[in-house]
Design an enzyme around this catalytic site. Structure first.
Site, PDB file in Angstrom:
ATOM      1  N   ASP A  29     -15.114  -1.319   9.199  1.00 42.51           N
ATOM      2  CA  ASP A  29     -15.784  -1.778   7.985  1.00 42.51           C
ATOM      3  C   ASP A  29     -16.819  -2.844   8.321  1.00 42.51           C
ATOM      4  OD1 ASP A  29     -13.878  -0.151   6.921  1.00 42.51           O
ATOM      5  OD2 ASP A  29     -12.689  -1.746   5.995  1.00 42.51           O
ATOM      6  N   ASN A  63      -9.632  -0.505  10.718  1.00 46.85           N
ATOM      7  CA  ASN A  63      -8.423   0.077  10.131  1.00 46.85           C
ATOM      8  C   ASN A  63      -7.862   1.112  11.098  1.00 46.85           C
ATOM      9  OD1 ASN A  63      -8.432  -0.803   7.025  1.00 46.85           O
ATOM     10  ND2 ASN A  63     -10.529  -0.498   7.725  1.00 46.85           N
ATOM     11  N   TYR A  72      -9.317   3.462  -4.879  1.00 50.35           N
ATOM     12  CA  TYR A  72      -8.375   4.541  -5.128  1.00 50.35           C
ATOM     13  C   TYR A  72      -8.438   5.131  -6.533  1.00 50.35           C
ATOM     14  CZ  TYR A  72      -6.683   2.832  -0.690  1.00 50.35           C
ATOM     15  OH  TYR A  72      -6.618   2.443   0.624  1.00 50.35           O
ATOM     16  N   ARG A 124     -11.338   3.458  11.210  1.00 48.97           N
ATOM     17  CA  ARG A 124     -12.502   3.230  10.354  1.00 48.97           C
ATOM     18  C   ARG A 124     -12.900   1.775  10.502  1.00 48.97           C
ATOM     19  NH1 ARG A 124     -10.480   3.058   5.466  1.00 48.97           N
ATOM     20  NH2 ARG A 124     -11.061   0.875   5.176  1.00 48.97           N
ATOM     21  N   SER A 128      -6.580  -2.714   2.435  1.00 52.72           N
ATOM     22  CA  SER A 128      -6.950  -2.104   1.153  1.00 52.72           C
ATOM     23  C   SER A 128      -7.399  -3.121   0.103  1.00 52.72           C
ATOM     24  CB  SER A 128      -5.806  -1.259   0.579  1.00 52.72           C
ATOM     25  OG  SER A 128      -5.703  -0.051   1.268  1.00 52.72           O
ATOM     26  N   GLU A 142     -13.589  -5.602   9.806  1.00 54.60           N
ATOM     27  CA  GLU A 142     -12.273  -5.263  10.344  1.00 54.60           C
ATOM     28  C   GLU A 142     -12.242  -3.817  10.822  1.00 54.60           C
ATOM     29  OE1 GLU A 142      -9.053  -4.519   7.275  1.00 54.60           O
ATOM     30  OE2 GLU A 142     -10.485  -5.623   6.028  1.00 54.60           O
ATOM     31  N   GLU A 144       0.818  -1.216   0.000  1.00 59.88           N
ATOM     32  CA  GLU A 144       0.000   0.000   0.000  1.00 59.88           C
ATOM     33  C   GLU A 144       0.856   1.272   0.000  1.00 59.88           C
ATOM     34  OE1 GLU A 144      -3.567  -0.427   2.714  1.00 59.88           O
ATOM     35  OE2 GLU A 144      -2.467  -2.229   3.270  1.00 59.88           O
TER      36      GLU A 144
END
Length: 303
Positions: free
Chosen positions: A250, A265, A209, A248, A143, A263, A13
């Site tokens: 998810d 982040n 992205y 964050r 990601s 998960e 990443e």
């Protein structure tokens, strides 16, 4: 006070991290901070010593930037840093351990199995309890790197081979059809959420992205009571792992309204297409205010 924005790194990443780091660096510069950008490589320790930073703003995604390694180094050096501590970072980066902690705290997760490479190579595993479709993902990546939705036996081997190229453990998870909701948390407060609708059906690395490949619904188009429940669940997940600063969370919500946490982040993306800044805007934070708040939490928080 000198702030070091640490980004880049050596994970898959890296490019996203550099973009996030540049955005944070620019925001801190505009806010009047004495700030330096540090591209994290194997000489990171030397760079930090050279720059004589007083606090580190971590914008590393994946790898040792998000798994607690850099956090441990900074603690040894006596330098405060943004985000979660060593243990919370390590737990959140490991999808298997994360799920086990969630189960202990009665946080719902999709049914899953962990496959070790040695068992895969000897065909000593069974996925009958999961069935198809399922989601195959590396235990240690973010990601959506190495993640595939598998619809039948034919696709399974290819997906497992791909996931095992990133490590020795793979998670196979029951595919939950529904809405993908992400909840932003800042310290001990759920800021709100965003619903993501990828135009190709899967929120892949490319969809995350690349501008125009995903629709973002702010706030999510769900029942108000369910939305409040998701915010509570997001905060509970953040706290269960012992996270600090901004995270964050998810989730997937099926069409019956059942929520599953996927998960957490611990260093969310901070690019122009990233979710946390979008979510924070719902709570009245523009990008610079969010960056400043994350930094201030690091300075007042004794890890």
């Amino acid at each position: 006070m000198k702030v070091g924005v640490i980004a880049g790194g050596i994970s898959s990443e890296r490019e996203v991290s550099l973009r996030s780091g540049q955005a944070v660096f620019n925001a801190l510069k505009e806010l009047g901070f004495n700030v330096v950008f540090i591209d994290a490589g194997n000489d990171l320790c030397e760079k930090i010593k050279e720059e004589k930073i007083d606090v580190a703003f971590l914008v590393l995604h994946g790898g040792w930037g998000e798994n607690g390694g850099i956090q441990g180094m900074l603690e040894v050096m006596g330098i405060p840093y943004t985000g979660s501590d060593v243990l919370a970072s390590a737990i959140a980066m490991d999808k298997e351990v994360t799920k086990k902690v969630f189960i202990y705290h009665n946080i719902p997760v999709p049914p899953f199995k962990v496959i070790h490479k040695r068992d895969y190579l000897t065909s000593n595993f069974n996925l009958e309890s999961i069935g198809f479709p399922c989601v195959v993902k590396p235990a240690h990546e973010g990601s959506s790197v190495g993640v595939n939705i598998v619809k039948d036996e034919k696709q399974l081997n290819e997906a497992l081979n791909n996931a095992f190229s990133y490590g020795n453990r793979v998670i196979v998870e029951k595919y939950i059809e529904g809405k993908e909701i992400h909840i932003g948390v800042l310290e001990n407060r759920a800021l709100g959420g965003v619903e993501v609708r990828p135009k190709k059906g899967f929120y892949s690395y490319e969809a995350k992205y690349t501008k125009g490949m995903t629709d973002y619904i702010l706030p999510p188009e769900i029942d108000d009571n369910l939305y409040e429940k998701l915010k509570e669940l997001g905060l509970k997940a953040h706290q269960a792992l012992g996270c600090k600063g901004a995270t964050r969370v998810d989730m997937i919500v099926d069409y019956a309204g059942n929520a599953y946490v996927l998960e957490v982040n611990t260093i969310p993306g901070m690019t122009e297409t990233s979710l946390l800044p979008k979510i924070a805007s719902l709570a009245g934070y523009d990008f610079k205010t969010l960056v400043k708040e994350i930094l201030e939490l690091a300075l007042k928080d004794e890890k």
